[in-house]
Design a protein around this motif. Structure first.
Motif, PDB file in Angstrom:
ATOM      1  N   TYR A 248       0.800  -1.227   0.000  1.00 24.00           N
ATOM      2  CA  TYR A 248       0.000   0.000   0.000  1.00 24.00           C
ATOM      3  C   TYR A 248       0.837   1.283   0.000  1.00 24.00           C
ATOM      4  O   TYR A 248       0.560   2.194  -0.802  1.00 24.00           O
ATOM      5  CB  TYR A 248      -0.952  -0.017   1.194  1.00 24.00           C
ATOM      6  CG  TYR A 248      -2.008   1.057   1.167  1.00 24.00           C
ATOM      7  CD1 TYR A 248      -3.134   0.937   0.364  1.00 24.00           C
ATOM      8  CD2 TYR A 248      -1.896   2.191   1.973  1.00 24.00           C
ATOM      9  CE1 TYR A 248      -4.125   1.902   0.355  1.00 24.00           C
ATOM     10  CE2 TYR A 248      -2.869   3.161   1.963  1.00 24.00           C
ATOM     11  CZ  TYR A 248      -3.978   3.025   1.156  1.00 24.00           C
ATOM     12  OH  TYR A 248      -4.941   3.992   1.145  1.00 24.00           O
ATOM     13  N   PRO A 249       1.844   1.430   0.856  1.00 25.68           N
ATOM     14  CA  PRO A 249       2.611   2.691   0.853  1.00 25.68           C
ATOM     15  C   PRO A 249       3.250   3.001  -0.495  1.00 25.68           C
ATOM     16  O   PRO A 249       3.262   4.161  -0.934  1.00 25.68           O
ATOM     17  CB  PRO A 249       3.667   2.470   1.943  1.00 25.68           C
ATOM     18  CG  PRO A 249       3.118   1.392   2.810  1.00 25.68           C
ATOM     19  CD  PRO A 249       2.324   0.508   1.892  1.00 25.68           C
ATOM     20  N   LEU A 251       2.249   1.905  -3.559  1.00 27.86           N
ATOM     21  CA  LEU A 251       1.220   2.203  -4.552  1.00 27.86           C
ATOM     22  C   LEU A 251       0.624   3.588  -4.352  1.00 27.86           C
ATOM     23  O   LEU A 251       0.316   4.297  -5.313  1.00 27.86           O
ATOM     24  CB  LEU A 251       0.122   1.141  -4.493  1.00 27.86           C
ATOM     25  CG  LEU A 251       0.524  -0.263  -4.941  1.00 27.86           C
ATOM     26  CD1 LEU A 251      -0.568  -1.262  -4.604  1.00 27.86           C
ATOM     27  CD2 LEU A 251       0.830  -0.285  -6.431  1.00 27.86           C
ATOM     28  N   MET A 252       0.452   3.985  -3.102  1.00 32.97           N
ATOM     29  CA  MET A 252      -0.149   5.277  -2.790  1.00 32.97           C
ATOM     30  C   MET A 252       0.862   6.423  -2.824  1.00 32.97           C
ATOM     31  O   MET A 252       0.478   7.587  -2.893  1.00 32.97           O
ATOM     32  CB  MET A 252      -0.804   5.236  -1.404  1.00 32.97           C
ATOM     33  CG  MET A 252      -2.044   4.362  -1.340  1.00 32.97           C
ATOM     34  SD  MET A 252      -3.423   5.026  -2.310  1.00 32.97           S
ATOM     35  CE  MET A 252      -3.775   6.521  -1.402  1.00 32.97           C
ATOM     36  N   GLY A 253       2.153   6.093  -2.748  1.00 35.24           N
ATOM     37  CA  GLY A 253       3.174   7.138  -2.736  1.00 35.24           C
ATOM     38  C   GLY A 253       3.191   7.946  -1.454  1.00 35.24           C
ATOM     39  O   GLY A 253       3.442   9.155  -1.473  1.00 35.24           O
ATOM     40  N   VAL A 254       2.966   7.287  -0.322  1.00 34.44           N
ATOM     41  CA  VAL A 254       2.936   8.010   0.949  1.00 34.44           C
ATOM     42  C   VAL A 254       4.346   8.463   1.330  1.00 34.44           C
ATOM     43  O   VAL A 254       5.337   7.784   1.045  1.00 34.44           O
ATOM     44  CB  VAL A 254       2.337   7.145   2.077  1.00 34.44           C
ATOM     45  CG1 VAL A 254       0.881   6.817   1.794  1.00 34.44           C
ATOM     46  CG2 VAL A 254       3.129   5.866   2.274  1.00 34.44           C
ATOM     47  N   GLN A 255       4.421   9.622   1.986  1.00 38.20           N
ATOM     48  CA  GLN A 255       5.695  10.180   2.448  1.00 38.20           C
ATOM     49  C   GLN A 255       5.483  10.756   3.838  1.00 38.20           C
ATOM     50  O   GLN A 255       5.101  11.911   4.000  1.00 38.20           O
ATOM     51  CB  GLN A 255       6.197  11.258   1.489  1.00 38.20           C
ATOM     52  CG  GLN A 255       6.490  10.752   0.089  1.00 38.20           C
ATOM     53  CD  GLN A 255       7.011  11.841  -0.816  1.00 38.20           C
ATOM     54  OE1 GLN A 255       7.798  12.700  -0.395  1.00 38.20           O
ATOM     55  NE2 GLN A 255       6.589  11.835  -2.075  1.00 38.20           N
ATOM     56  N   PHE A 256       5.735   9.928   4.848  1.00 38.57           N
ATOM     57  CA  PHE A 256       5.573  10.374   6.224  1.00 38.57           C
ATOM     58  C   PHE A 256       6.796  11.183   6.668  1.00 38.57           C
ATOM     59  O   PHE A 256       7.916  10.917   6.220  1.00 38.57           O
ATOM     60  CB  PHE A 256       5.399   9.175   7.157  1.00 38.57           C
ATOM     61  CG  PHE A 256       4.051   8.528   7.068  1.00 38.57           C
ATOM     62  CD1 PHE A 256       2.993   8.982   7.839  1.00 38.57           C
ATOM     63  CD2 PHE A 256       3.831   7.458   6.210  1.00 38.57           C
ATOM     64  CE1 PHE A 256       1.747   8.382   7.754  1.00 38.57           C
ATOM     65  CE2 PHE A 256       2.589   6.850   6.114  1.00 38.57           C
ATOM     66  CZ  PHE A 256       1.539   7.325   6.893  1.00 38.57           C
ATOM     67  N   PRO A 257       6.595  12.155   7.545  1.00 37.43           N
ATOM     68  CA  PRO A 257       7.739  12.901   8.088  1.00 37.43           C
ATOM     69  C   PRO A 257       8.666  11.968   8.863  1.00 37.43           C
ATOM     70  O   PRO A 257       8.239  10.891   9.306  1.00 37.43           O
ATOM     71  CB  PRO A 257       7.075  13.926   9.032  1.00 37.43           C
ATOM     72  CG  PRO A 257       5.646  13.987   8.613  1.00 37.43           C
ATOM     73  CD  PRO A 257       5.303  12.631   8.079  1.00 37.43           C
ATOM     74  N   PRO A 258       9.916  12.351   9.042  1.00 39.24           N
ATOM     75  CA  PRO A 258      10.857  11.523   9.802  1.00 39.24           C
ATOM     76  C   PRO A 258      10.309  11.184  11.193  1.00 39.24           C
ATOM     77  O   PRO A 258       9.800  12.045  11.900  1.00 39.24           O
ATOM     78  CB  PRO A 258      12.108  12.411   9.908  1.00 39.24           C
ATOM     79  CG  PRO A 258      12.025  13.308   8.699  1.00 39.24           C
ATOM     80  CD  PRO A 258      10.558  13.577   8.506  1.00 39.24           C
TER      81      PRO A 258
END
Length: 328
Positions: A248-249, A251-258
């Motif tokens: 999922y991450p 495919l969705m292109g998620v970018q969480f902060p550090p």
């Protein structure tokens, strides 16, 4: 846990893995209509932009289609990205949806999640700025729904003697903040909003925050979305569901902060961590897991996010759970 303490809903993200946008949209609407017949209480649809995979950019159009083929299920924006949209237009669209659906709208709002491309395309510098815009837009929308004319002079939005029509059928429309961070819990408490946890939110942290909020403000509306897959074969369900969560991450292109990556999205996340934060297994296991959430979180709405791109498989999975939980 009684039905009054735990409601079951479905959380839909318009996913387009086969590059067939027409079919992806139509299948989402079909699923939204089908889950009413299964006995689910709510159906929520996510809003995303700038992604070839997550194509639910026209949130109110999708909900209008689902509203037209249903009659009782509650219809949730999961969530309306207020920072990226004109609040006057959102106020008009949601009011129209509420009227057309017979007063079934649940108005969930969010800043936009870990998707910085959405902020950049809207000229927003950061997630913090998006959060501030979201809260200001929500304050403006609620005034537009109730005041004869609205004069508003905020940091981001300005209007003078504006009247929005039509007005919603519900007075008030239920509001949900799809966030447990920043000022969201305080603002929710001040205005009586519900709070919502995302599918990837760590259950341990969520449980602590919900308990703290209940200690401060007593009973309040709370919803939690969980990745979900139900198969008659337990091992097959787990293999499929865990693989879908791992993918999922990307495919969705998620970018969480550090330092903010959810444990279930860590590249080396053990299967046990994913299963502890999801509803995956055979029908009996899924229902038992849902009941455990009820015991841990207290009164809430559980929103099942299908962990599959096959719409037929998603509907079959939801139907298995509905039968096992006694919804149908």
């Amino acid at each position: 846990m009684s039905d009054l303490l735990q409601r079951y809903g479905v959380f839909l993200n318009v996913e387009n893995p086969d590059d067939d946008a027409r079919d992806a949209l139509r299948q989402t609407v079909r699923t939204g209509g089908a889950v009413e017949q299964m006995g689910f209480h709510d159906v929520w649809v996510a809003e995303h932009h700038n992604s070839p995979f997550a194509i639910g950019s026209a949130l109110t159009v999708l909900l209008a289609q689902i509203a037209a083929c249903t009659s009782t299920i509650r219809l949730g924006t999961g969530a309306s990205l207020l920072a990226l949209n004109d609040p006057l237009r959102v106020a008009e669209d949601i009011a129209s949806l509420d009227l057309l659906s017979g007063g079934r709208i649940e108005f969930g709002v969010a800043r936009g999640g870990p998707f910085p491309a959405q902020y950049r395309s809207a000229g927003i510098a950061s997630a913090d700025a998006a959060r501030e815009r979201m809260h200001e837009a929500l304050a403006l929308i609620r005034r537009l729904w109730t005041e004869p004319q609205t004069r508003f002079d905020g940091r981001f939005f300005h209007c003078e003697d504006v009247a929005v029509y039509p007005r919603p059928l519900q007075r008030p429309v239920p509001v949900w903040l799809a966030s447990l961070s920043g000022d969201s819990p305080r603002i929710a408490a001040e205005h009586g909003y519900g709070l919502m946890a995302t599918p990837s939110a760590d259950l341990g942290q969520v449980a602590e925050q919900v308990a703290a909020e209940r200690a401060r403000r007593g009973a309040f509306p709370f919803a939690i979305a969980r990745f979900f897959h139900c198969d008659d074969d337990s091992r097959r369900a787990i293999e499929h569901g865990v693989a879908a969560v791992r993918a999922y991450p990307r495919l969705m292109g998620v970018q969480f902060p550090p330092g903010r990556l959810p444990p279930m999205f860590a590249p080396d996340a053990p299967e046990a961590v994913i299963l502890a934060n999801a509803i995956i297994g055979d029908p009996g296991q899924c229902v038992a897991r849902a009941k455990q959430l009820g015991e841990r979180l207290g009164p809430h709405r559980l929103l099942l996010k299908p962990a599959t791109h096959d719409a037929n498989e998603a509907r079959a999975s939801l139907a298995r759970f509905a039968r096992a939980a006694g919804l149908t």
